[in-house]
Design a protein around this motif. Sequence first.
Motif, short mmCIF file in Angstrom:
data_model
loop_
_atom_site.label_atom_id
_atom_site.label_comp_id
_atom_site.label_asym_id
_atom_site.label_seq_id
_atom_site.Cartn_x
_atom_site.Cartn_y
_atom_site.Cartn_z
N MET A 1 0.86 -1.16 0.00
CA MET A 1 0.00 0.00 0.00
C MET A 1 0.90 1.23 0.00
O MET A 1 1.71 1.42 0.90
CB MET A 1 -0.92 -0.03 1.22
N LEU A 2 0.77 2.03 -1.03
CA LEU A 2 1.58 3.22 -1.19
C LEU A 2 1.43 4.18 0.00
O LEU A 2 2.41 4.73 0.49
CB LEU A 2 1.22 3.94 -2.49
N LEU A 3 0.23 4.35 0.46
CA LEU A 3 -0.03 5.25 1.59
C LEU A 3 0.69 4.77 2.84
O LEU A 3 1.26 5.58 3.57
CB LEU A 3 -1.54 5.34 1.83
N ARG A 4 0.70 3.50 3.08
CA ARG A 4 1.40 2.94 4.24
C ARG A 4 2.89 3.22 4.13
O ARG A 4 3.53 3.68 5.08
CB ARG A 4 1.15 1.44 4.34
N ALA A 5 3.46 2.99 2.96
CA ALA A 5 4.89 3.21 2.75
C ALA A 5 5.24 4.70 2.87
O ALA A 5 6.28 5.04 3.42
CB ALA A 5 5.30 2.67 1.39
N THR A 6 4.37 5.56 2.37
CA THR A 6 4.59 7.00 2.46
C THR A 6 4.69 7.46 3.91
O THR A 6 5.45 8.37 4.23
CB THR A 6 3.45 7.77 1.74
N HIS A 7 3.94 6.81 4.78
CA HIS A 7 3.96 7.16 6.21
C HIS A 7 4.99 6.34 6.99
O HIS A 7 5.04 6.39 8.20
CB HIS A 7 2.56 6.97 6.81
N ASN A 8 5.79 5.58 6.26
CA ASN A 8 6.87 4.77 6.86
C ASN A 8 6.38 3.77 7.89
O ASN A 8 7.04 3.54 8.90
CB ASN A 8 7.96 5.67 7.46
N PHE A 9 5.23 3.15 7.63
CA PHE A 9 4.72 2.09 8.48
C PHE A 9 5.00 0.75 7.80
O PHE A 9 4.82 0.62 6.59
CB PHE A 9 3.20 2.17 8.68
N THR A 10 5.42 -0.22 8.56
CA THR A 10 5.49 -1.57 8.03
C THR A 10 4.09 -2.17 8.10
O THR A 10 3.21 -1.63 8.78
CB THR A 10 6.46 -2.46 8.85
N GLN A 13 3.42 -2.90 11.75
CA GLN A 13 3.10 -1.72 12.56
C GLN A 13 1.65 -1.30 12.35
O GLN A 13 0.92 -1.03 13.31
CB GLN A 13 4.03 -0.56 12.24
N LEU A 14 1.23 -1.21 11.09
CA LEU A 14 -0.14 -0.80 10.79
C LEU A 14 -1.14 -1.83 11.32
O LEU A 14 -2.15 -1.47 11.92
CB LEU A 14 -0.32 -0.61 9.29
N ALA A 15 -0.84 -3.09 11.13
CA ALA A 15 -1.73 -4.15 11.61
C ALA A 15 -1.87 -4.10 13.12
O ALA A 15 -2.96 -4.27 13.66
CB ALA A 15 -1.20 -5.51 11.17
N ASP A 16 -0.76 -3.84 13.83
CA ASP A 16 -0.81 -3.73 15.29
C ASP A 16 -1.64 -2.53 15.73
O ASP A 16 -2.42 -2.62 16.68
CB ASP A 16 0.59 -3.65 15.88
N ALA A 20 -5.59 -5.65 13.13
CA ALA A 20 -6.20 -6.27 11.95
C ALA A 20 -5.13 -6.85 11.02
O ALA A 20 -5.04 -6.49 9.86
CB ALA A 20 -7.04 -5.23 11.22
N ARG A 21 -4.30 -7.73 11.54
CA ARG A 21 -3.16 -8.26 10.77
C ARG A 21 -3.57 -8.89 9.44
O ARG A 21 -3.11 -8.50 8.39
CB ARG A 21 -2.39 -9.27 11.61
N GLN A 22 -4.42 -9.88 9.46
CA GLN A 22 -4.80 -10.58 8.23
C GLN A 22 -5.54 -9.64 7.27
O GLN A 22 -5.38 -9.74 6.07
CB GLN A 22 -5.67 -11.80 8.54
N THR A 23 -6.31 -8.74 7.81
CA THR A 23 -7.08 -7.82 6.97
C THR A 23 -6.17 -6.88 6.20
O THR A 23 -6.38 -6.64 5.02
CB THR A 23 -8.08 -7.00 7.82
N GLU A 28 -4.07 -5.18 0.98
CA GLU A 28 -2.95 -4.84 0.10
C GLU A 28 -2.87 -5.78 -1.10
O GLU A 28 -2.40 -5.38 -2.15
CB GLU A 28 -1.65 -4.82 0.88
N LYS A 29 -3.33 -6.99 -0.95
CA LYS A 29 -3.35 -7.94 -2.07
C LYS A 29 -4.64 -7.83 -2.87
O LYS A 29 -4.85 -8.59 -3.80
CB LYS A 29 -3.17 -9.37 -1.55
#
Length: 66
Positions: A1-10, A13-16, A20-23, A28-29
């Motif tokens: 996800m471009l937005l996630r990368a732009t905010h420097n989240f792995t 990190q975002l899932a935590d 919502a890890r699996q979601t 993203e897929k």
Amino acid sequence: MLLRATHNFTQDQLADMLEARQTIISLEKEKCNPLITLAFKLAIVFKCRIEDIFIYEGEIHNEKST
């Protein structure tokens, strides 16, 4: 996800943050669409509108009453 990368989240990190890890992986897929509550949470995390993250690609039917 471009937005996630732009905010420097792995993904982790975002899932935590969203619990919502699996979601996150499925989003993203492009294997699923988010629940509205998750969409709002993502918008809050990224400080943007839901429409800035997700594009609705389904049909909208406008029915007129007769």
